[in-house]
Design a protein around this motif. Structure first.
Motif, PDB file in Angstrom:
ATOM      1  N   GLU A  46     -11.507  20.751  22.305  1.00 12.36           N
ATOM      2  CA  GLU A  46     -12.699  21.591  22.316  1.00 12.36           C
ATOM      3  C   GLU A  46     -12.788  22.399  23.609  1.00 12.36           C
ATOM      4  O   GLU A  46     -13.098  23.593  23.606  1.00 12.36           O
ATOM      5  N   LEU A  47     -12.497  21.722  24.728  1.00 13.22           N
ATOM      6  CA  LEU A  47     -12.512  22.416  26.016  1.00 13.22           C
ATOM      7  C   LEU A  47     -11.411  23.468  26.088  1.00 13.22           C
ATOM      8  O   LEU A  47     -11.618  24.564  26.616  1.00 13.22           O
ATOM      9  N   LEU A  48     -10.236  23.130  25.581  1.00 15.28           N
ATOM     10  CA  LEU A  48      -9.128  24.092  25.582  1.00 15.28           C
ATOM     11  C   LEU A  48      -9.461  25.318  24.729  1.00 15.28           C
ATOM     12  O   LEU A  48      -9.097  26.445  25.078  1.00 15.28           O
ATOM     13  N   TYR A  49     -10.154  25.103  23.617  1.00 14.29           N
ATOM     14  CA  TYR A  49     -10.544  26.208  22.746  1.00 14.29           C
ATOM     15  C   TYR A  49     -11.458  27.175  23.504  1.00 14.29           C
ATOM     16  O   TYR A  49     -11.267  28.406  23.470  1.00 14.29           O
ATOM     17  N   LEU A  50     -12.441  26.645  24.201  1.00 15.45           N
ATOM     18  CA  LEU A  50     -13.359  27.490  24.979  1.00 15.45           C
ATOM     19  C   LEU A  50     -12.626  28.222  26.089  1.00 15.45           C
ATOM     20  O   LEU A  50     -12.888  29.410  26.357  1.00 15.45           O
ATOM     21  N   TYR A  51     -11.704  27.525  26.735  1.00 14.11           N
ATOM     22  CA  TYR A  51     -10.944  28.124  27.837  1.00 14.11           C
ATOM     23  C   TYR A  51     -10.067  29.270  27.336  1.00 14.11           C
ATOM     24  O   TYR A  51     -10.042  30.352  27.942  1.00 14.11           O
TER      25      TYR A  51
END
Length: 424
Positions: free
Chosen positions: A140-145
């Motif tokens: 999820e964090l990688l998607y936002l990044y």
């Protein structure tokens, strides 16, 4: 020091909101779509500056709510400014459905942000407060990044380059257009657009250098950035307030301009719009080609014979010299064409072909000749330089000085001194 930094982050929010209100009021009281667009541009800036302030104030609970809007807001800057440039460089500009395509990247990113709404509170706060590392296993964090990187570092930079190119191209077209249409450039020239583009590019370049050397988070760097944005946004809004839109329908009674790009002259047969540009460009600047032509056109199919050109030249010189139309500071080629009962395109044609000048330089030539006579006249000896400038049709003394020196090689004051008539 933290309080001082917060103040400098809050000032751009306040300034942009105030400028937006002023622009909306001006656009409402004196209809002008360009001021409304510039007002919207300032509102978007205020929203962006608000998020910057929230980050400095560590108001993550507020950022959490509005985060999906951050990247789309950033991607609205360039398209809105592009729309403003179109509004002040296209005669009788109106918004078309195809203009919505410029805002498509912002809409796409907004849609791609939808998954964020389903992330849990802990994931959101972790991302907003600590960011993300590529080694992080949280998808999820990688998607936002990844989404942030694509939006801000890819799409936004492409927008900056593309719209800067479009603005420069538009500036060149507009410069030729007003040279053939107007006898003045005050508040219709777009030279300030170039200054703004250069300033923004320099600011981003300096800020990126500060980032690379690890100085970006220093309070001096943050204050520098916000002071620069205060100046740049104020300059853009101020020039947006002064800039005049180009209007043909209501200003020139000889023409009835329709939105399909056709022009019907009340005198003679209807003229057809030349289609020398690509479809996209022609659709935007069709009215720029109506009833006139730019210096580089060959006037193919103008219908003027050599004899007709000479007759028009004789009538033009008689009108200018006897009635001194050049003294009108707001004189346009349509005004002259109306007096000659001729097409503006034909007037522009004979001026460009016979005198090797555009309309602006043609009228200024007669203004300077008349100014020389007045400067040497005993009757006007006590008049100031600015007074003489206004008498011959110049709006400002600086414009007069520039035109006078370009034509004579001397400033008006030097001209008077040389002939023994020092300004009083």
């Amino acid at each position: 020091m933290d309080l001082l930094v917060k103040v400098f982050f809050a000032l751009p929010v306040y300034q942009s909101l105030v400028l937006a209100i002023v622009l909306f009021v001006l656009g409402w009281n004196k209809p002008g779509i360009s001021r409304i667009i510039m007002g919207l541009f300032q509102v978007v800036l205020a929203a962006y500056f608000s998020f910057n302030f929230m980050y400095v104030a560590k108001a993550y609970y507020l950022i959490e709510i509005g985060y999906p809007l951050i990247i789309p807001i950033i991607l609205l800057f360039a398209p809105l400014f592009h729309l403003f440039v179109l509004s002040v460089s296209t005669p009788d500009f109106y918004i078309k459905r195809k203009h919505a395509l410029h805002f498509l990247p912002a809409l796409v990113i907004l849609v791609l942000q939808i998954p964020y709404l389903f992330f849990d509170h802990a994931t959101r706060i972790e991302y907003l407060s600590n960011g993300v590392r590529l080694s992080d296993s949280n998808s999820e964090l990688l998607y936002l990044y990844v989404l942030y990187t694509i939006g801000v570092y890819v799409i936004f930079n492409i927008q900056i380059l593309y719209y800067a190119y479009q603005a420069i191209k538009r500036y060149k077209q507009h410069k030729r257009y007003i040279g053939n249409h107007f006898s003045y450039t005050e508040n219709i020239s777009l030279h300030w657009i170039l200054d703004l583009i250069i300033s923004v590019i320099l600011l981003f370049a300096i800020y990126e250098v500060l980032y690379l050397i690890g100085f970006k988070q220093h309070y001096v760097s943050q204050i520098f950035y916000n002071v620069s944005m205060l100046v740049i946004t104020l300059f853009a809004a101020y020039r947006g307030m002064l800039q005049k839109e180009l209007i043909l329908r209501t200003a020139y009674p000889l023409l009835q301009i329709e939105h399909d790009g056709q022009a019907n002259a009340l005198l003679g047969q209807p003229e057809q719009v030349d289609d020398e540009l690509s479809n996209d460009e022609a659709d935007e600047v069709a009215l720029l080609d109506v009833a006139t032509s730019i210096e580089t056109q060959k006037y193919a199919g103008s219908g003027l014979s050599a004899e007709q050109k000479q007759v028009l030249i004789n009538k033009l010189e008689h009108l200018i010299s006897t009635e001194k139309l050049f003294a009108n500071c707001n004189l346009t080629v349509e005004d002259v064409a109306s007096r000659l009962e001729a097409r503006p395109k034909h007037v522009s044609q004979v001026i460009n072909e016979h005198y090797q000048r555009n309309f602006y330089n043609f009228i200024n030539y007669y203004r300077i000749v008349e100014a020389q006579k007045l400067l040497l006249s005993d009757e006007f000896e006590k008049y100031s330089i600015q007074g003489i400038a206004q008498m011959v049709g110049f709006v400002s003394k600086s414009t007069f000085n520039t035109a006078f020196k370009k034509q004579t090689g001397q400033t008006p004051s030097e001209f008077k001194k040389k002939h023994g008539t020092d300004e009083q």
